[in-house]
Scaffold this active site. Structure first.
Site, PDB file in Angstrom:
ATOM      1  N   ASP A 150      61.622  12.164   9.388  1.00 26.97           N
ATOM      2  CA  ASP A 150      61.679  11.908  10.830  1.00 26.97           C
ATOM      3  C   ASP A 150      61.551  13.213  11.595  1.00 26.97           C
ATOM      4  OD1 ASP A 150      62.205  11.265  13.449  1.00 26.97           O
ATOM      5  OD2 ASP A 150      64.206  10.473  13.118  1.00 26.97           O
ATOM      6  N   LYS A 200      73.798   5.324  10.791  1.00 31.16           N
ATOM      7  CA  LYS A 200      73.832   6.734  11.131  1.00 31.16           C
ATOM      8  C   LYS A 200      74.958   7.397  10.333  1.00 31.16           C
ATOM      9  CE  LYS A 200      70.655   7.116  14.383  1.00 31.16           C
ATOM     10  NZ  LYS A 200      69.507   8.062  14.285  1.00 31.16           N
ATOM     11  N   ASP A 217      70.192   6.848   7.898  1.00 24.69           N
ATOM     12  CA  ASP A 217      69.623   7.976   8.629  1.00 24.69           C
ATOM     13  C   ASP A 217      70.644   9.107   8.696  1.00 24.69           C
ATOM     14  OD1 ASP A 217      68.199   9.681  10.202  1.00 24.69           O
ATOM     15  OD2 ASP A 217      68.146   8.404  11.970  1.00 24.69           O
ATOM     16  N   LYS A 237      57.666   8.977  16.412  1.00 27.01           N
ATOM     17  CA  LYS A 237      58.328   8.758  17.699  1.00 27.01           C
ATOM     18  C   LYS A 237      57.448   9.321  18.803  1.00 27.01           C
ATOM     19  CE  LYS A 237      63.059   8.853  15.889  1.00 27.01           C
ATOM     20  NZ  LYS A 237      64.365   9.563  15.882  1.00 27.01           N
ATOM     21  N   GLU A 297      66.766   8.565   5.282  1.00 31.65           N
ATOM     22  CA  GLU A 297      65.933   9.227   6.288  1.00 31.65           C
ATOM     23  C   GLU A 297      66.456  10.621   6.619  1.00 31.65           C
ATOM     24  OE1 GLU A 297      64.595   8.423  10.959  1.00 31.65           O
ATOM     25  OE2 GLU A 297      65.424   6.791   9.741  1.00 31.65           O
TER      26      GLU A 297
END
Length: 369
Positions: free
Chosen positions: A243, A163, A191, A267, A218
């Site tokens: 995403d 992250k 990400d 998701k 991402e």
């Protein structure tokens, strides 16, 4: 079969340690658990983990949407009729995918228990035997992230999701530090969670990361900036995943038409549950795109639902559903065999719920009859 009652539990799932991403620091995960009862005595569980930064839904708002809008609408209907239920929910309220996901997941749990089969058998059958678990590194100083990665390599992990997204220059140092520590054979996915904002900042950062051997970057730009994704993809050799920019079928069409990503992150909380996730996977398959089933850091219930989708589809090649591993206390018993996940052949979601823990973590609750 008919839905006779819907129980709602607004809960806080305790984390082992704070989870830090570009736009928020979580000290616990707020979740909504839905228990649907039927006239045949079969009960199904669903989950909604809202993220106002992604779908615009809040924990409190999602609870009220289920309680006052969706639950009354589906009460008395057949939980086996998934297509009909989704159309009914669509007519009842616009979007609200996280709230709808809770109903969808609980109904699939009921269907599986009704026919005594795991959910993945309802979705085409098991394709994958197992998935490697990817450990998620929350944002910290470069050395801290590198140390955490090294510790997990020692435990057997072979892939990491980093992250980042607070500051591009610092993020580059974080990524370089982790790569230097774990070596070249460990998979690293990065990400950004929209944190680099635009394509210009992203391209400068990616130019400095060419030698880091990254699996992909991402969502570096804002969710609605599909054209920014197109520009990055055309100018960088590092694979690009979308995403937050992918919620439903409309966005998937645009992503495919514009060739805006190399891989898509599906998701259940973004698209509305298991059934809509399957539709997105089918769209991606037609375009030759690989998919990942991503996480909103759900409990065993939401995580199991995502895994059932992932295990059933050839073009779903990675997963990141590690929420239960982050919790110091969970309401279900989804079993991880670190560094792998293998689903059981238990019916429905295959998750047993600890009602005592559920009550302990509940902040408030309601029943709709």
């Amino acid at each position: 079969m008919k839905i006779t009652a819907i129980h709602l539990y607004a809960i806080h799932l305790p984390l082992h340690e704070p989870f830090v991403i570009s736009y928020h620091t979580y000290t616990f995960m707020p979740s909504i658990i839905v228990k649907i009862e039927t006239d045949e005595g079969i009960t199904g569980y669903g989950e909604a983990v809202a993220d106002e930064h992604v779908t615009g839904e809040t924990w409190e708002g999602t609870y009220q949407t289920i309680k006052n809008t969706l639950a009354p609408a589906v009460l008395g209907h057949n939980p086996l009729e998934i297509e009909r239920l989704h159309e009914l929910m669509k007519k009842t309220i616009y979007t609200a995918p996280t709230a709808k996901a809770a109903i969808d997941i609980a109904c699939f749990d009921i269907i599986g228990k009704k026919i005594q089969q795991p959910v993945y058998q309802l979705l085409g059958g098991r394709y994958h035997e197992q998935f490697p678990i990817t450990h998620v590194l929350s944002i910290a100083d470069p050395e801290v992230m590198a140390n955490e990665a090294a510790a997990h390599v020692a435990k057997g992990y072979q892939s990491f999701k980093m992250k980042v997204g607070t500051n591009a220059k610092q993020d580059v140092k974080r990524i370089q530090a982790v790569r230097a520590r774990v070596g070249e054979d460990i998979a690293i996915r990065v990400d950004v969670n929209q944190g680099w904002k635009n394509s210009a900042t992203t391209l400068v950062a990616l130019n400095q990361l060419q030698n880091c051997n990254l699996d992909w970057i991402e969502q570096p730009v804002m969710a609605d900036d599909i054209d920014g994704m197109v520009e990055i993809k055309s100018k960088s050799l590092i694979p690009l995943m979308i995403d937050e920019g992918l919620k439903g079928t409309r966005e998937m069409i645009e992503i495919i038409q514009k060739r805006a990503a190399d891989k898509v992150n599906i998701k259940l909380m973004k698209c509305g549950g298991i059934y809509p996730a399957l539709k997105l996977a089918h769209q991606a398959e037609l375009a030759g795109l690989d998919c990942q089933i991503g996480s909103m850091v759900e409990s065993s219930i939401g995580s199991a639902a995502g895994y059932h989708v992932a295990f059933s589809k050839k073009n779903i090649t990675t997963v990141e559903l590690t929420g239960p591993l982050k919790f110091s206390k969970d309401i279900g018993n989804l079993a991880f065999e670190v560094p792998y996940i293998r689903l059981s052949d238990n019916p429905g979601l295959g998750v047993e719920i600890n009602e005592e823990t559920l009550r302990e973590l509940t902040i408030y609750q309601d029943i709709v009859r």
